[in-house]
Write a protein that holds these residues in place. Structure first.
Motif, short mmCIF file in Angstrom:
data_model
loop_
_atom_site.label_atom_id
_atom_site.label_comp_id
_atom_site.label_asym_id
_atom_site.label_seq_id
_atom_site.Cartn_x
_atom_site.Cartn_y
_atom_site.Cartn_z
N HIS A 1 9.74 10.09 17.37
CA HIS A 1 9.22 8.91 17.94
C HIS A 1 10.19 7.64 18.12
O HIS A 1 10.56 7.00 17.20
CB HIS A 1 7.90 8.44 17.19
N VAL A 2 10.34 7.55 19.44
CA VAL A 2 11.62 6.47 19.65
C VAL A 2 10.82 5.21 20.42
O VAL A 2 10.21 5.53 21.41
CB VAL A 2 12.27 7.31 20.77
N PRO A 3 10.83 4.10 19.99
CA PRO A 3 10.69 2.86 20.64
C PRO A 3 11.34 2.68 22.18
O PRO A 3 12.55 3.17 22.23
CB PRO A 3 11.04 1.66 19.80
N ASP A 4 10.49 2.23 22.93
CA ASP A 4 10.93 2.10 24.49
C ASP A 4 12.39 1.19 24.36
O ASP A 4 12.60 0.22 23.63
CB ASP A 4 10.06 1.07 25.20
N GLY A 5 13.23 1.35 25.23
CA GLY A 5 14.61 0.97 25.45
C GLY A 5 15.48 1.19 24.52
O GLY A 5 16.43 0.57 24.13
N GLN B 1 9.63 15.55 29.55
CA GLN B 1 9.09 14.58 30.13
C GLN B 1 7.94 13.99 28.56
O GLN B 1 7.03 14.58 28.48
CB GLN B 1 7.86 14.81 31.18
N PRO B 2 8.64 13.22 28.02
CA PRO B 2 7.91 12.61 26.81
C PRO B 2 6.79 11.85 27.03
O PRO B 2 6.41 11.29 27.86
CB PRO B 2 9.19 11.73 26.16
N VAL B 3 5.86 12.04 25.86
CA VAL B 3 4.39 11.47 26.07
C VAL B 3 4.77 10.01 25.27
O VAL B 3 5.57 9.91 24.34
CB VAL B 3 3.38 12.13 25.16
N ALA B 4 3.81 9.16 25.87
CA ALA B 4 4.19 7.60 25.42
C ALA B 4 2.66 7.25 24.97
O ALA B 4 1.49 7.54 25.49
CB ALA B 4 4.68 6.86 26.54
N ARG B 5 2.75 6.09 24.17
CA ARG B 5 1.60 5.27 23.87
C ARG B 5 2.03 3.92 23.16
O ARG B 5 3.18 3.60 22.80
CB ARG B 5 0.64 6.15 22.74
N GLU B 6 1.02 3.03 23.19
CA GLU B 6 1.39 1.82 22.67
C GLU B 6 1.04 1.71 21.00
O GLU B 6 0.03 2.23 20.50
CB GLU B 6 0.28 0.83 23.31
N VAL B 7 2.05 1.24 20.50
CA VAL B 7 2.04 1.37 18.96
C VAL B 7 2.41 -0.11 18.45
O VAL B 7 3.57 -0.56 18.64
CB VAL B 7 3.03 2.23 18.29
N ASP B 8 1.41 -1.02 18.12
CA ASP B 8 1.56 -2.39 17.32
C ASP B 8 2.45 -3.16 18.44
O ASP B 8 3.13 -3.97 18.20
CB ASP B 8 2.53 -2.29 16.12
N GLY B 9 1.68 -2.80 19.61
CA GLY B 9 2.34 -3.97 20.84
C GLY B 9 3.75 -3.31 21.47
O GLY B 9 4.22 -4.02 22.23
N VAL B 10 4.29 -2.08 20.96
CA VAL B 10 5.62 -1.57 21.58
C VAL B 10 5.19 -0.08 22.09
O VAL B 10 4.61 0.58 21.29
CB VAL B 10 6.45 -1.57 20.35
N THR B 11 5.83 0.11 23.37
CA THR B 11 5.53 1.25 23.74
C THR B 11 6.54 2.46 22.94
O THR B 11 7.71 2.21 22.55
CB THR B 11 6.09 1.49 25.19
N VAL B 12 5.98 3.48 22.51
CA VAL B 12 6.77 4.47 21.75
C VAL B 12 6.70 5.94 22.68
O VAL B 12 5.78 6.45 22.98
CB VAL B 12 6.15 4.68 20.33
N TRP B 13 7.63 6.41 22.44
CA TRP B 13 8.08 8.05 23.29
C TRP B 13 8.10 8.97 22.19
O TRP B 13 8.82 8.82 21.21
CB TRP B 13 9.10 7.80 24.15
N ARG B 14 7.13 10.03 22.33
CA ARG B 14 7.18 11.17 21.61
C ARG B 14 8.16 12.15 22.18
O ARG B 14 7.64 12.67 23.41
CB ARG B 14 6.01 11.68 21.00
N ILE B 15 9.35 12.63 21.67
CA ILE B 15 9.86 13.61 21.99
C ILE B 15 9.97 14.88 21.26
O ILE B 15 10.02 14.67 19.84
CB ILE B 15 11.60 13.48 22.42
N GLU B 16 10.22 16.09 21.65
CA GLU B 16 10.13 17.16 20.94
C GLU B 16 11.45 17.75 20.84
O GLU B 16 11.82 18.29 22.03
CB GLU B 16 8.98 18.21 21.32
N VAL B 17 11.95 18.20 19.71
CA VAL B 17 13.17 18.69 19.65
C VAL B 17 13.09 20.32 18.95
O VAL B 17 13.13 20.26 17.60
CB VAL B 17 14.41 17.88 18.75
N PRO B 18 13.44 21.30 19.47
CA PRO B 18 13.42 22.72 19.10
C PRO B 18 14.75 22.86 18.12
O PRO B 18 15.87 22.38 18.56
CB PRO B 18 13.49 23.45 20.27
#
Length: 711
Positions: free
Chosen positions: A87-91, A114-131
């Protein structure tokens, strides 16, 4: 909606934590779990359900919590089986690198996606999946994640997590040359005594029994769990309710086989012999094993041997063993010393907290007793090593097969030293089924799934390593417990529980990694109410299941042996049923009737038992395995002959069946009402059977020869 029906939010919260809100019973009924049960289980998981608002807040937190962490607490997977979530914060950019177990480092590439994003405590966080790449080495590694803000060369944040890479599949069990399958003996070790025993079977008897079975052609010897038990009276008789699953019961030590006995003075030798004499006199008593008397005698002898100075080489061996076992061994030894310190007295509440000032002070005060119990574990390890060596010397390709209990005693060492790992106010058990119509409670605290993950599954790993250090196989009792466990809130009946799910990919993966490293076979006891897909999953991973002849039904009769699963250990009976001689005589009905465990009239139970027995005898006759009027021994031999006609990879022969024993070792649903786990090995006439006479026992040699000839 009744008061006991969960609200939608409570149901969703339970499901978010892996708690079943409904399930299918053994009898085919769909059961809704009541709200009080769900609240109790969630509370044991440290989730606040005191109000509807608290439930709503906990539900929101369960949903968002994984997104707040750069890496999960730990990650266990086969290469390619499931991706590592990051889970990577935007930017920010992220870099992953793995510190491998061998000390080297390896980059973990992040594929385009194409990662999925959602708002977490006011910050956009991206979920990436690494095999995990297919060539990633198996082992216990650490993955490190480093964050770098866009446009910067400086890494500003980092995280790390345990990364466990596990095998895809276990190899087939090893067999004797020229054979594709194997067979072995199954025994309750404590019940198998010799003239040299101290009133119960021990590790020396284990080696001798393995050697006897190996000479008959057996590939393995399965014994009851030898986990650590109590060190003060009364000793818990059940090997499936141990004080610790990580350590071994010195109750099974043969004192005379310790090297330092050779250096005892005549007076000291007399102390050892005087301790042994009274309990050794019970070796041919067929009535009951007295663990308390045995341990009282052995402790006197072991304390006398312990004070003998070790040679430099022996001291180096002990020091290396203690260092390898680390702090967990010191904590276990301290628990033993505390048990002795408070024997006969009520232990203060502070003594139940391993981190309390009182316990820290007692660690120093009881240092000599701590050293004694560390030494005992070293002795256990050496004697188990010799037993496995004897098994292999007899020709066994597998050797000793240990048994892993489902859980531990709620006041034992593991529950004390690893308290944060266990759910308080909960007991593990089983819902009602055909043979236990009131359900079962095993009075053992369950592991907390989240705590296991947070620990990187180290407690599971360490436990397996101990058991497989000197063994060729491990049977996992109630293997479904690695997928889900039946949790029962304190004070409620077994029927009032529910299932809690575990990360089976992680649990099974850790077992497989340690078993592969030990060159061991894994067998999962998968009897009873097993959810769909579990048996196929285990088979696909190369883990054998379990088959019991009496449970292999098809319609009103029995399944033909050719249709059994291949990937199983096939047996005629289990330790929760009477030996076959007793089963054929309806002892399983008579005993439950005497103990008040039946929920139907005894006449109905006997009628069903008669129909079952008739169907089995008909099958044996159809296959030409018995005549019109077979003897008891002939029927038992025919049942084992039928089992050898299955494609099953391993066949188990119960020692009790090989000598004609009729009494059951354990009656589920009882405690003190029946002498569970205390029955010495005896024949059908009630005479004690000693190990010294086994190799020449006609019934034993005839049955084992017949089974071996089928291979």
């Amino acid at each position: 909606m009744t008061d006991d029906s969960p609200t939608p939010d409570l149901a969703r919260l339970a499901e978010a934590h892996g708690i079943a809100t409904e399930y299918w019973s053994f009898f085919g009924d769909r059961v809704q779990v009541p709200a009080p049960t769900l609240r109790a289980v969630l509370t044991a998981m440290h989730v606040d359900t005191s109000t509807d608002a608290a439930v709503a807040a906990a539900l929101a937190e369960a949903d968002i919590a994984p997104w707040r962490a750069l890496l999960p607490p730990s990650f266990v997977s086969r290469p390619g089986a499931r991706p590592l979530p990051v889970h990577v914060p935007d930017g920010h950019d992220v870099r992953l690198v793995v510190a491998l177990e061998d000390g080297s480092w390896r980059d973990l590439p992040i594929p385009n996606q194409q990662p999925v994003a959602r708002e977490v405590d006011g910050v956009t966080v991206w979920r990436i999946e690494v095999p995990l790449p297919g060539d990633f080495p198996l082992g216990w590694h650490t993955v490190h994640a480093f964050l770098t803000p866009f446009g910067s060369a400086e890494e500003t944040a980092a995280a790390h997590a345990g990364l466990v890479v596990t095998p895809e599949r276990m190899p087939d069990p090893p067999t004797r040359r020229g054979r594709s399958r194997g067979w072995g003996l199954m025994a309750q070790l404590y019940s198998v005594r010799s003239h040299a025993s101290w009133g119960m079977g021990d590790f020396a008897d284990l080696g001798d029994l393995a050697a006897i079975a190996g000479r008959e052609g057996a590939d393995f010897l399965l014994v009851n769990p030898v986990h650590a038990a109590d060190v003060t009276s009364p000793i818990e008789p059940s090997p499936y309710r141990p004080a610790s699953r990580r350590f071994i019961a010195p109750l099974y030590v043969r004192p005379e086989d310790i090297r330092e006995v050779a250096y005892l003075t005549p007076t000291e030798r007399a102390v050892v012999e005087a301790a042994r004499t009274p309990v050794a006199a019970s070796n041919d008593d067929p009535t009951r094993i007295d663990r308390d008397a045995v341990w009282a005698a052995k402790r006197v002898a072991l304390e006398a041997i312990f004070v003998v100075p070790l040679s430099a080489g022996r001291q180096a061996e002990l020091d290396a063993f203690a260092a390898g076992e680390g702090q967990p061994l010191q904590d276990f030894a301290l628990w033993c010393a505390l048990e002795e310190h408070y024997e006969g007295a009520e232990r203060p509440a502070e003594a139940w907290d391993i981190d309390s000032p009182l316990v820290e002070a007692l660690r120093a005060q009881l240092a000599d007793r701590v050293r004694f119990h560390v030494w005992l574990q070293w002795i256990c390890d050496q004697q188990l090593e010799r037993a496995q060596a004897a098994a292999q010397a007899s020709g066994m390709p597998i050797g000793v097969m240990h048994d892993l209990a489902v859980g531990v005693h709620p006041q034992g060492s593991d529950a004390w030293s690893l308290r944060p790992m266990y759910a308080q106010g909960m007991a593990v058990g089983a819902p009602p089924d055909m043979y236990n119509q009131q359900g079962q409670t095993w009075n053992q605290p369950p592991w907390l799934p989240a705590a296991l993950a947070a620990s990187g599954y180290a407690p599971l790993r360490d436990m397996i390593r101990t058991l497989l250090r000197h063994a060729g196989a491990l049977r996992i009792d109630h293997v479904i417990g690695l997928f889900r466990l039946w949790w029962i809130p304190e004070g409620l009946s077994p029927a009032a529980g529910t299932y809690v799910r575990y990360d089976h990919e992680a649990m099974i993966g850790v077992l497989m990694l340690e078993a592969q490293r030990a060159g061991a076979v894994l067998i999962g006891e998968d009897l009873g109410n097993v959810e769909p897909g579990v048996r196929d999953y285990l088979s696909d991973r190369g883990i054998l299941g379990t088959s019991v002849l009496w449970f292999e039904r098809e319609g009103d009769g029995f399944r033909p042996p050719e249709q059994y699963r291949r990937s199983v250990l096939a047996t005629v009976n289990t330790h929760d049923l009477p030996p076959t001689a007793g089963y054929l005589a309806d002892e399983h009905v008579a005993l439950r009737a005497r103990l008040g465990l039946l929920t139907r009239p005894v006449e109905e139970e006997l009628a069903d038992a008669d129909a079952e027995r008739t169907a089995m005898l008909d099958l044996l006759r159809q296959r030409g395995l018995i005549g019109d009027a077979p003897t008891e021994a002939e029927v038992i031999e025919a049942l084992y002959a039928l089992n050898t006609q299955t494609p099953s990879q391993l066949i188990g022969v119960a020692l009790v069946d090989a000598v004609g024993e009729r009494r059951t070792q354990n009656q589920p649903g009882t405690d003190t009402e029946y002498p569970n786990w205390q029955i010495p090995l005896a024949d059908g006439e009630g005479r004690a059977v000693l190990l010294d006479d086994l190799a020449s026992d006609p019934r034993f040699t005839h049955l084992t020869a017949a089974v071996d000839a089928a291979f």
